[in-house]
Design an enzyme around this catalytic site. Structure first.
Site, short mmCIF file in Angstrom:
data_model
loop_
_atom_site.label_atom_id
_atom_site.label_comp_id
_atom_site.label_asym_id
_atom_site.label_seq_id
_atom_site.Cartn_x
_atom_site.Cartn_y
_atom_site.Cartn_z
N TYR A 117 0.84 -1.12 -0.10
CA TYR A 117 0.09 -0.13 0.02
C TYR A 117 0.88 1.20 -0.07
O TYR A 117 0.78 2.15 -0.89
CB TYR A 117 -0.98 0.07 1.15
CG TYR A 117 -1.87 1.23 1.15
CD1 TYR A 117 -3.05 0.92 0.39
CD2 TYR A 117 -1.97 2.20 2.10
CE1 TYR A 117 -3.88 1.97 0.25
CE2 TYR A 117 -2.88 3.25 2.08
CZ TYR A 117 -3.96 3.26 1.01
OH TYR A 117 -4.77 4.26 0.91
N GLY A 133 3.29 1.24 -2.74
CA GLY A 133 2.53 1.28 -4.15
C GLY A 133 1.76 2.35 -4.23
O GLY A 133 2.01 3.20 -5.41
N VAL A 166 -11.53 3.61 13.51
CA VAL A 166 -12.85 4.40 13.94
C VAL A 166 -13.76 3.45 13.98
O VAL A 166 -14.88 3.07 14.65
CB VAL A 166 -12.94 5.37 12.85
CG1 VAL A 166 -14.42 6.03 12.89
CG2 VAL A 166 -12.22 6.65 13.19
N PHE A 176 -13.72 0.45 16.55
CA PHE A 176 -14.28 1.07 17.93
C PHE A 176 -15.95 1.32 17.96
O PHE A 176 -16.37 1.32 18.92
CB PHE A 176 -13.45 2.35 18.28
CG PHE A 176 -12.19 1.88 18.50
CD1 PHE A 176 -11.30 0.80 18.48
CD2 PHE A 176 -11.14 3.24 18.48
CE1 PHE A 176 -10.03 0.47 18.76
CE2 PHE A 176 -9.77 3.17 18.65
CZ PHE A 176 -9.22 1.88 18.96
N GLY A 195 -1.25 -2.09 20.85
CA GLY A 195 -0.34 -1.58 21.60
C GLY A 195 -0.85 -0.90 22.86
O GLY A 195 -1.76 -1.10 23.37
N GLY A 201 -1.95 2.41 22.72
CA GLY A 201 -2.84 3.43 22.48
C GLY A 201 -2.24 4.87 22.59
O GLY A 201 -2.97 5.63 22.24
N PRO A 246 2.74 3.02 12.15
CA PRO A 246 3.17 4.37 12.34
C PRO A 246 3.01 4.96 13.86
O PRO A 246 1.92 4.61 14.32
CB PRO A 246 2.78 5.16 11.35
CG PRO A 246 2.40 4.22 10.31
CD PRO A 246 2.08 3.08 10.94
N1 UDP Z 1 -5.94 0.35 15.71
C1 UDP Z 1 -6.26 -0.10 17.15
N2 UDP Z 1 -7.38 -1.07 17.10
C2 UDP Z 1 -8.23 -1.47 16.18
C3 UDP Z 1 -7.94 -0.87 14.89
C4 UDP Z 1 -6.62 -0.01 14.81
O1 UDP Z 1 -5.80 0.11 18.07
O2 UDP Z 1 -9.19 -2.12 16.31
C5 UDP Z 1 -4.96 1.23 15.98
C6 UDP Z 1 -4.04 0.67 14.75
O3 UDP Z 1 -2.83 -0.15 15.27
C7 UDP Z 1 -3.12 2.03 14.21
C8 UDP Z 1 -4.46 3.29 14.57
O4 UDP Z 1 -5.38 2.40 15.29
O5 UDP Z 1 -2.15 2.43 15.42
C9 UDP Z 1 -5.01 3.45 13.07
O6 UDP Z 1 -5.41 2.46 12.64
P1 UDP Z 1 -6.22 2.52 11.10
O7 UDP Z 1 -5.87 1.06 10.66
O8 UDP Z 1 -7.47 3.06 11.47
O9 UDP Z 1 -5.28 3.50 10.11
P2 UDP Z 1 -3.70 3.44 9.63
O10 UDP Z 1 -2.94 2.43 10.57
O11 UDP Z 1 -3.78 3.02 8.29
O12 UDP Z 1 -3.40 4.79 9.68
#
Ligand code: UDP
Length: 330
Positions: free
Chosen positions: A149, A152, A192, A195, A209, A211, A277
């Site tokens: 991704y 890409g 989002v 949750f 992690g 959070g 990240p």
């Molecule tokens: N995340 C989380 N719980 C979830 C889904 C995602 O803690 O159920 C975390 C994920 O590890 C990341 C952040 O929320 O650190 C945003 O994840 P998302 O997939 O929404 O976006 P992206 O990582 O592509 O920015």
């Protein structure tokens, strides 16, 4: 003035909101193309000026597909964007990003159309600067789980830029930072959507992690304004960030969602995915200056609208009745 507009990925989350907004102007003729792998035809507005074509950007041919139409504008939003979806078939994701962009650029070149490439904040990878400015170079793992991704999308930026420089196609690139809102897939695994889904069912909220990692969440209606402004601007010369500079930790997001939805869910912690990240916040000075754009929707207001939409769709999701019956097979 009448505009004929191609929206690739128009049955997806952001693409469908874009089609809807564009369809409000009766002078626009909108052609939505989508392979319906992650998008749903039901997302696309049922409007006389919108047509849906079931086509895959990977195999699109500028000399054989959509030849009866001459486009004024081409928006490329075709690619699965959530980690669970784009990691399911990484080769296909990479092809969609790169070959898809190439095939759409050829249509833009054929028709002399403006071209907008939806890129992503993911190209910054684990960012070396905070907040992220467009001048920052990518810092990504080229062989990791997110590479199909982020690398890409970066490769797509290259081919889009070169079609502009070498072949004179009128191109622009926007880098989208975590967009959310009504019509997100309930099962796309994003922070989002997970949750909200969990909160509405009073299930445990799964933080990966501790959070403390941050994202900057932009409401979809604001983003669509930015996309349209970027398409119609003659001032953009390189990639431009589109996102909400209000940064929030994932833990804060989880707390807000439980509060706004009135949920009884409790928070639990799970392992952090690889290459996740740690920080993400857009510097939007360029969008402010060149597009006169900035987001207007505060997180709690956007979450309220998203929660209302998810609540309405929960029963439908249980029996998986989202259909694809409005599609023109080609
Ligand atoms: N995340 C989380 N719980 C979830 C889904 C995602 O803690 O159920 C975390 C994920 O590890 C990341 C952040 O929320 O650190 C945003 O994840 P998302 O997939 O929404 O976006 P992206 O990582 O592509 O920015």
């Amino acid at each position: 003035m009448k505009k004929v507009i191609l929206v690739a990925g128009g049955a997806g989350f952001i693409g469908s909101h874009l089609c809807e907004r564009l369809s409000n102007d009766a002078r626009n003729e909108i052609h939505c193309i989508d392979n319906l792998v992650t998008g749903h035809a039901d997302n696309v507005p049922n409007s006389p000026n919108v047509q849906i074509h079931r086509l895959d950007v990977n195999t699109l041919k500028s000399n054989a597909d959509l030849v009866d139409v001459k486009f004024d504008q081409v928006y490329n939003l075709a690619c699965p964007a959530s980690p669970v979806h784009y990691q399911r078939d990484p080769v296909f994701t990479w092809k969609t990003n790169v070959l898809g962009a190439l095939n759409l650029l050829e249509i833009a070149e054929r028709d002399g159309a403006r071209f907008l490439q939806a890129s992503t904040s993911e190209v910054y990878g684990e960012p070396l600067e905070h907040p992220q400015k467009e001048t920052l170079w990518l810092h990504v793992n080229p062989v990791g789980v997110r590479s199909c991704y982020d690398v890409g999308k970066a490769a797509a930026e290259t081919i889009v830029t070169d079609y502009g420089k070498q072949r004179g196609v009128n191109v622009r690139i926007v880098r989208i930072f975590n967009c959310y809102g009504p019509r997100m897939s309930l099962d796309d695994g994003r922070a989002v959507s997970n949750f909200v889904f969990q909160a509405l069912r009073d299930e445990d909220i799964t933080i990966y992690g501790d959070g403390s990692q941050t994202r900057s969440f932009c409401y979809v209606a604001d983003l669509v304004d930015g996309l349209i402004k970027a398409m119609n601007s003659d001032l953009l010369r390189g990639p431009c960030n589109l996102g909400n500079p209000a940064e929030s930790s994932v833990r804060d997001l989880a707390t807000r969602i439980t509060t706004v939805s009135g949920s009884k869910s409790k928070i639990i912690f799970k392992p952090l995915p690889r290459d996740d990240p740690t920080r993400r916040q857009p510097d939007i000075a360029m969008a402010r200056e060149l597009l006169h754009w900035e987001p207007k929707t505060i997180l709690d207001a956007g979450l309220l609208a998203t929660i209302a939409d998810f609540r309405a769709r929960l029963p439908k999701f249980a029996d998986k009745t989202q259909g694809n019956d409005k599609v023109i097979e080609e």
